[in-house]
Design a protein around this motif. Structure first.
Motif, short mmCIF file in Angstrom:
data_model
loop_
_atom_site.label_atom_id
_atom_site.label_comp_id
_atom_site.label_asym_id
_atom_site.label_seq_id
_atom_site.Cartn_x
_atom_site.Cartn_y
_atom_site.Cartn_z
N THR A 21 0.83 -1.21 0.00
CA THR A 21 0.00 0.00 0.00
C THR A 21 0.86 1.26 0.00
O THR A 21 0.35 2.34 -0.23
N ALA A 22 2.17 1.10 0.25
CA ALA A 22 3.06 2.26 0.24
C ALA A 22 3.43 2.61 -1.19
O ALA A 22 3.52 1.77 -2.06
N GLU A 43 -1.33 10.24 -12.60
CA GLU A 43 -1.37 9.63 -11.27
C GLU A 43 -1.83 8.19 -11.42
O GLU A 43 -2.91 7.94 -11.95
N LEU A 44 -1.00 7.26 -10.98
CA LEU A 44 -1.38 5.84 -10.98
C LEU A 44 -1.87 5.48 -9.59
O LEU A 44 -1.12 5.61 -8.61
N HIS A 45 -3.10 5.05 -9.49
CA HIS A 45 -3.69 4.58 -8.24
C HIS A 45 -3.85 3.07 -8.35
O HIS A 45 -3.77 2.51 -9.44
N PRO A 46 -4.12 2.37 -7.24
CA PRO A 46 -4.25 0.90 -7.33
C PRO A 46 -5.36 0.42 -8.27
O PRO A 46 -5.23 -0.61 -8.89
N LEU A 120 1.09 -6.03 -11.50
CA LEU A 120 0.58 -5.06 -10.53
C LEU A 120 -0.76 -4.50 -10.96
O LEU A 120 -1.68 -4.37 -10.15
N LEU A 121 -0.91 -4.18 -12.23
CA LEU A 121 -2.15 -3.58 -12.72
C LEU A 121 -3.17 -4.61 -13.19
O LEU A 121 -4.31 -4.27 -13.46
N GLY A 122 -2.77 -5.88 -13.30
CA GLY A 122 -3.69 -6.93 -13.72
C GLY A 122 -4.08 -6.85 -15.18
O GLY A 122 -5.21 -7.18 -15.54
N LEU A 123 -3.16 -6.42 -16.03
CA LEU A 123 -3.44 -6.29 -17.45
C LEU A 123 -2.57 -7.26 -18.25
O LEU A 123 -1.48 -7.61 -17.82
N PRO A 124 -3.05 -7.69 -19.42
CA PRO A 124 -2.26 -8.64 -20.22
C PRO A 124 -1.01 -7.99 -20.81
O PRO A 124 -0.96 -6.77 -21.04
N MET A 125 -0.02 -8.82 -21.08
CA MET A 125 1.21 -8.39 -21.72
C MET A 125 1.01 -8.49 -23.22
O MET A 125 0.62 -9.53 -23.72
N LEU A 126 1.28 -7.40 -23.95
CA LEU A 126 1.05 -7.34 -25.38
C LEU A 126 2.36 -7.16 -26.13
O LEU A 126 3.30 -6.56 -25.61
N ILE A 127 2.39 -7.66 -27.35
CA ILE A 127 3.55 -7.52 -28.22
C ILE A 127 3.09 -6.77 -29.47
O ILE A 127 2.04 -7.07 -30.03
N THR A 128 3.90 -5.81 -29.89
CA THR A 128 3.62 -5.07 -31.12
C THR A 128 4.38 -5.74 -32.26
O THR A 128 5.59 -5.88 -32.19
N ASP A 129 3.67 -6.17 -33.30
CA ASP A 129 4.36 -6.80 -34.43
C ASP A 129 4.80 -5.75 -35.45
O ASP A 129 4.62 -4.55 -35.24
N ALA A 130 5.38 -6.18 -36.56
CA ALA A 130 5.92 -5.26 -37.56
C ALA A 130 4.84 -4.39 -38.19
O ALA A 130 5.10 -3.26 -38.59
#
Length: 192
Positions: A21-22, A43-46, A120-130
């Protein structure tokens, strides 16, 4: 659709990681060519992100839940050049709402930062293609990453022929020294 803000001439971004929480909210300045002064405050909040900017002298504030973002993408800041600078970008459908969370002139720590912010944010990891389209780096089911089935390990140790631990925990039964034998007595069963 571009996966990152089209500004690559600013200072590299490395945010302090919030622990527990810190450290919340994480507040930083980001470039915004459409805003007054070319800058906005993030501002990034939880649970959500808040964008502060001024347009034509009017202060604007937008609070956006993380569920409205597509995910976190790794993007090259100079795709056609020889520069190896990369960024971890919080990608929104509207490119103006995308936020760079990490950028560096080298690719050394980008995967660690990508995984950290994704978890931390609970979002998927994405890859940018060509072609510039985004795709999931790993198959997911909600916040869970789906992995393949692991084969069962074969036990190759010297203990594989021993008795299971459950039998070793049981106390061995003991027999009395001599069982009583009754001789010369009449039987208890009546056979009349």
């Amino acid at each position: 659709m571009e996966a990152w803000p089209p500004v690559s001439t600013y200072e590299y971004v490395s945010l302090a990681r919030p622990i527990g929480t810190a450290g919340w909210p994480v507040v930083f300045e980001a470039p915004d060519p459409g805003a007054d002064g070319g800058c906005r405050r993030v501002e990034l909040h939880p649970e959500h992100l808040v964008l502060h900017r001024r347009l034509g002298g009017l202060p604007l504030r937008a609070a956006i839940d993380y569920s409205r973002f597509r995910g976190l993408a790794i993007a090259l800041l100079d795709p056609q050049g020889e520069d190896d600078s990369v960024a971890v970008v919080l990608v929104h459908e509207d490119a103006e709402l995308s936020v760079t969370l990490y950028s560096a002139p080298h690719v050394d720590d980008v995967v660690a930062e990508w995984r950290f912010w994704s978890g931390l944010l609970g979002l998927p990891m994405l890859i940018t293609d060509a072609a510039g389209t985004l795709a999931a780096a790993y198959p997911t089911l909600g916040r869970l990453v789906i992995g393949g089935m692991q084969p069962r390990r074969r036990r190759r140790s010297v203990l594989r022929h021993r008795r299971p631990a459950m039998f070793r925990r049981r106390a061995a039964g003991c027999t009395p020294a001599a069982l009583p034998v009754h001789r010369g007595e009449r039987e208890l069963i009546a056979r009349d």
